[in-house]
Write a protein that holds these residues in place. Structure first.
Motif, mmCIF file in Angstrom:
data_model
loop_
_atom_site.group_PDB
_atom_site.id
_atom_site.type_symbol
_atom_site.label_atom_id
_atom_site.label_comp_id
_atom_site.label_asym_id
_atom_site.label_seq_id
_atom_site.Cartn_x
_atom_site.Cartn_y
_atom_site.Cartn_z
ATOM 1 N N ARG A 87 -55.051 -27.304 28.624
ATOM 2 C CA ARG A 87 -53.998 -27.999 28.169
ATOM 3 C C ARG A 87 -52.860 -26.934 28.535
ATOM 4 N NH1 ARG A 87 -52.959 -24.328 23.943
ATOM 5 N NH2 ARG A 87 -54.832 -23.130 23.282
ATOM 6 N N GLU A 88 -51.434 -27.303 28.100
ATOM 7 C CA GLU A 88 -50.536 -26.613 28.583
ATOM 8 C C GLU A 88 -50.072 -25.301 27.569
ATOM 9 O OE1 GLU A 88 -48.426 -26.695 31.148
ATOM 10 O OE2 GLU A 88 -49.855 -28.406 31.608
ATOM 11 N N PRO A 89 -50.197 -24.201 27.892
ATOM 12 C CA PRO A 89 -50.086 -23.124 27.026
ATOM 13 C C PRO A 89 -48.575 -23.067 26.396
ATOM 14 C CG PRO A 89 -49.657 -22.178 29.401
ATOM 15 C CD PRO A 89 -50.167 -23.788 29.420
ATOM 16 N N ARG A 90 -48.600 -22.243 25.284
ATOM 17 C CA ARG A 90 -47.324 -21.983 24.802
ATOM 18 C C ARG A 90 -46.434 -21.282 25.437
ATOM 19 N NH1 ARG A 90 -47.354 -19.408 19.007
ATOM 20 N NH2 ARG A 90 -47.403 -17.510 20.312
ATOM 21 N N ARG A 91 -45.268 -21.763 25.678
ATOM 22 C CA ARG A 91 -44.442 -21.000 26.406
ATOM 23 C C ARG A 91 -43.075 -20.248 25.734
ATOM 24 N NH1 ARG A 91 -44.261 -22.531 31.880
ATOM 25 N NH2 ARG A 91 -42.219 -21.569 32.032
ATOM 26 N N ASP A 92 -42.688 -19.124 25.965
ATOM 27 C CA ASP A 92 -41.782 -18.222 25.409
ATOM 28 C C ASP A 92 -40.406 -18.491 26.084
ATOM 29 O OD1 ASP A 92 -43.335 -16.563 23.399
ATOM 30 O OD2 ASP A 92 -44.488 -16.330 24.963
ATOM 31 N N THR A 93 -39.306 -18.396 25.253
ATOM 32 C CA THR A 93 -37.983 -18.756 25.615
ATOM 33 C C THR A 93 -37.169 -17.421 25.254
ATOM 34 O OG1 THR A 93 -38.513 -21.036 24.941
ATOM 35 C CG2 THR A 93 -35.926 -20.205 25.335
ATOM 36 N N TYR A 94 -36.430 -17.200 26.457
ATOM 37 C CA TYR A 94 -35.586 -15.917 26.099
ATOM 38 C C TYR A 94 -34.157 -16.556 26.684
ATOM 39 C CZ TYR A 94 -39.708 -13.151 26.102
ATOM 40 O OH TYR A 94 -40.916 -12.583 25.616
ATOM 41 N N GLU A 95 -33.148 -15.888 26.115
ATOM 42 C CA GLU A 95 -31.478 -16.105 26.263
ATOM 43 C C GLU A 95 -31.177 -14.969 26.962
ATOM 44 O OE1 GLU A 95 -27.538 -17.753 24.334
ATOM 45 O OE2 GLU A 95 -29.256 -17.686 23.251
ATOM 46 N N LEU A 96 -30.667 -15.001 28.260
ATOM 47 C CA LEU A 96 -30.341 -13.578 29.077
ATOM 48 C C LEU A 96 -28.530 -14.036 28.706
ATOM 49 C CD1 LEU A 96 -33.125 -14.122 29.960
ATOM 50 C CD2 LEU A 96 -32.460 -13.573 32.196
ATOM 51 N N PHE A 97 -28.138 -13.057 28.029
ATOM 52 C CA PHE A 97 -26.651 -12.994 27.775
ATOM 53 C C PHE A 97 -25.831 -12.637 28.886
ATOM 54 C CE2 PHE A 97 -28.808 -12.707 23.793
ATOM 55 C CZ PHE A 97 -28.151 -13.681 23.134
ATOM 56 N N ASP A 98 -24.624 -13.103 29.117
ATOM 57 C CA ASP A 98 -23.747 -13.211 30.455
ATOM 58 C C ASP A 98 -24.387 -12.777 31.811
ATOM 59 O OD1 ASP A 98 -21.523 -13.018 28.619
ATOM 60 O OD2 ASP A 98 -21.760 -10.643 28.412
ATOM 61 N N TRP A 99 -25.060 -13.917 32.054
ATOM 62 C CA TRP A 99 -26.021 -14.252 33.078
ATOM 63 C C TRP A 99 -24.934 -14.149 34.622
ATOM 64 C CZ3 TRP A 99 -30.394 -13.300 35.224
ATOM 65 C CH2 TRP A 99 -30.873 -13.930 36.756
ATOM 66 N N VAL A 100 -25.212 -13.147 35.498
ATOM 67 C CA VAL A 100 -24.552 -13.044 36.580
ATOM 68 C C VAL A 100 -25.781 -13.227 37.960
ATOM 69 C CG1 VAL A 100 -23.257 -11.487 38.195
ATOM 70 C CG2 VAL A 100 -23.104 -11.381 35.881
ATOM 71 N N PRO A 101 -25.724 -14.304 38.775
ATOM 72 C CA PRO A 101 -26.683 -14.815 39.469
ATOM 73 C C PRO A 101 -26.364 -13.774 40.908
ATOM 74 C CG PRO A 101 -25.076 -16.430 39.629
ATOM 75 C CD PRO A 101 -24.713 -15.629 38.334
ATOM 76 N N ASP A 102 -27.502 -13.462 41.266
ATOM 77 C CA ASP A 102 -27.381 -12.583 42.784
ATOM 78 C C ASP A 102 -27.482 -13.526 44.010
ATOM 79 O OD1 ASP A 102 -27.080 -10.163 44.226
ATOM 80 O OD2 ASP A 102 -28.807 -9.378 43.602
ATOM 81 N N GLY A 103 -26.769 -14.387 43.956
ATOM 82 C CA GLY A 103 -26.892 -15.409 45.135
ATOM 83 C C GLY A 103 -27.835 -16.443 45.618
ATOM 84 N N ALA A 104 -28.988 -16.443 44.202
ATOM 85 C CA ALA A 104 -29.987 -17.017 44.224
ATOM 86 C C ALA A 104 -29.770 -18.215 43.156
ATOM 87 C CB ALA A 104 -31.464 -16.362 43.641
ATOM 88 N N ASP A 105 -30.310 -19.519 43.599
ATOM 89 C CA ASP A 105 -30.259 -20.460 42.877
ATOM 90 C C ASP A 105 -31.273 -20.497 41.762
ATOM 91 O OD1 ASP A 105 -29.747 -23.117 41.816
ATOM 92 O OD2 ASP A 105 -30.557 -24.240 43.366
ATOM 93 N N VAL A 106 -31.055 -20.435 40.404
ATOM 94 C CA VAL A 106 -31.838 -20.214 39.239
ATOM 95 C C VAL A 106 -31.955 -21.481 38.555
ATOM 96 C CG1 VAL A 106 -32.755 -18.641 37.346
ATOM 97 C CG2 VAL A 106 -31.547 -17.712 39.387
ATOM 98 N N HIS A 107 -32.399 -22.595 39.178
ATOM 99 C CA HIS A 107 -32.451 -23.832 38.222
ATOM 100 C C HIS A 107 -33.929 -24.129 38.421
ATOM 101 C CE1 HIS A 107 -28.333 -24.128 37.477
ATOM 102 N NE2 HIS A 107 -28.017 -23.575 38.841
ATOM 103 N N GLY A 108 -34.601 -24.962 37.441
ATOM 104 C CA GLY A 108 -35.704 -25.467 37.367
ATOM 105 C C GLY A 108 -36.891 -24.360 37.577
#
Length: 364
Positions: free
Chosen positions: A39-60
């Motif tokens: 079964r699908e395990p319970r996932r934890d959620t985090y909010e990262l404040f003032d996110w600055v990407p480092d050239g990577a596509d952080v989606h999905g």
């Protein structure tokens, strides 16, 4: 009334799941189906404040392993497994990230800058992060359907109440359809309820409370493949993505550490097929098959590789490893990131470990 079932060796060999007392080794029962393991395990959620990407596509989907590295250098990095990005919180620069915590997982929050990487590249940084606490949810039970109970379990269920029977600490031992050990799970369960099973007149369905690390959806096909028996040809993992390769490697390692290996005589020559080594799991899967054949295990990290080279895993020094087509490994693994973010050459490190263990590596 619980029927009497004698759990003999032949009966156990035809069953995938064996419930065993961790202290005495007594078998509580055996069955062919464990509902709630997949079964699908319970996932934890985090909010990262003032996110600055480092050239990577952080989606999905972000990565099988994502490390949160405190920039102050005073704390060890935290691991978030099977990380996925839900995108930015509406109206903010904050990134929402979900994943699976383990014992090294992030705390509920960290009020200082943190950088993130996936083991291969830096993803970005944030000012601080906080865990979004989910609503309380009861863990579903583990249901052992068609369980053939031992006399001891039958007596315990007959004398205890349906909801207060504590089995203390037990192993759920898992075998493939050939009867060979595959893996196990440690449980501290209480019996929620039991009832006669539709699987047979002499069987019961036993519901157990107690946390069980489930097998997620992406890994289920891997488990079903291994439950049918080990692969007969090398490279059965080659078409898998990195996280599925990681699930394959987990089972290879857990099975490999349970099997009895006969060390070969010194002077053997092994051949490694390097065509599909495009990530870290692929490196160890290819190495394991080179030494121990299809589905074989020979380390899942540098420290485990050192242990395997010392004997007990089919190898005796000295020996030769012929590495065919090393270009993919050099392209993908010559510059990777340690948990704290230091760059290193994984290919060079593995070659060094092999050489120190008496295995001469050549390339073709």
């Amino acid at each position: 009334m619980i029927p009497t079932v004698h759990v003999d060796r032949d009966h156990r060999g035809r069953r995938r799941y064996t419930l065993t007392d961790a202290g005495s080794g007594h078998v509580w029962g055996v069955c062919a189906e464990a509902e709630g393991l997949f079964r699908e395990p319970r996932r934890d959620t985090y909010e990262l404040f003032d996110w600055v990407p480092d050239g990577a596509d952080v989606h999905g989907r972000v990565g099988s392993r994502v490390w949160l590295v405190p920039e102050d250098g005073q704390r060890a990095a935290w691991l978030l497994e099977d990380a996925e990005s839900l995108g930015q919180h509406p109206g903010t620069d904050n990134l929402v990230l979900t994943g699976l915590d383990d014992y090294e997982g992030p705390p509920e929050g960290h009020l200082a800058p943190v950088r993130l990487h996936d083991g291969y590249r830096w993803l970005g940084s944030c000012r601080e992060f906080a865990r979004v606490l989910p609503p309380g949810q009861a863990e579903p039970p583990l249901v052992l359907r068609g369980l053939a109970p031992s006399d001891r379990l039958r007596q315990a269920l007959a004398t205890g109440t349906r909801r207060t029977l504590d089995l203390e600490e037990v192993w759920l031992e898992i075998r493939d359809d050939r009867g060979e050990p595959l893996t196990d799970r440690l449980l501290r369960p209480e019996v929620r309820t039991w009832q006669p099973s539709s699987r047979g007149a002499d069987l019961i369905d036993l519901e157990l409370d107690g946390y069980l690390a489930p097998v997620p959806g992406y890994a289920r096909p891997i488990w079903e493949r291994w439950l049918a028996g080990p692969p007969e040809a090398p490279g059965a993992w080659a078409a898998l993505d990195t996280r599925q390769r990681g699930a394959w490697l987990d089972l290879v390692r857990e099975r490999g550490c349970r099997l009895e290996h006969q060390d070969r005589q010194a002077g053997q020559a092994y051949e490694l097929d390097g065509r599909h080594i495009t990530d870290e799991p692929g490196l160890y899967l290819a190495l394991g098959e080179a030494v121990n054949g299809p589905g074989g295990y020979f380390g899942g990290c540098p420290d485990a590789l050192v242990d395997c080279l010392r004997g007990g895993f089919g190898y005796s020094a000295p020996a030769t490893l012929v590495w065919r087509d090393a270009a993919p490994a050099r392209e993908y693994l010559s510059c990777v990131l340690a948990p704290e973010g230091e760059e290193y050459d994984l290919v060079a490190l593995v070659i060094e470990v092999l050489t120190e263990g008496g295995m001469h590596v050549t390339f073709t």
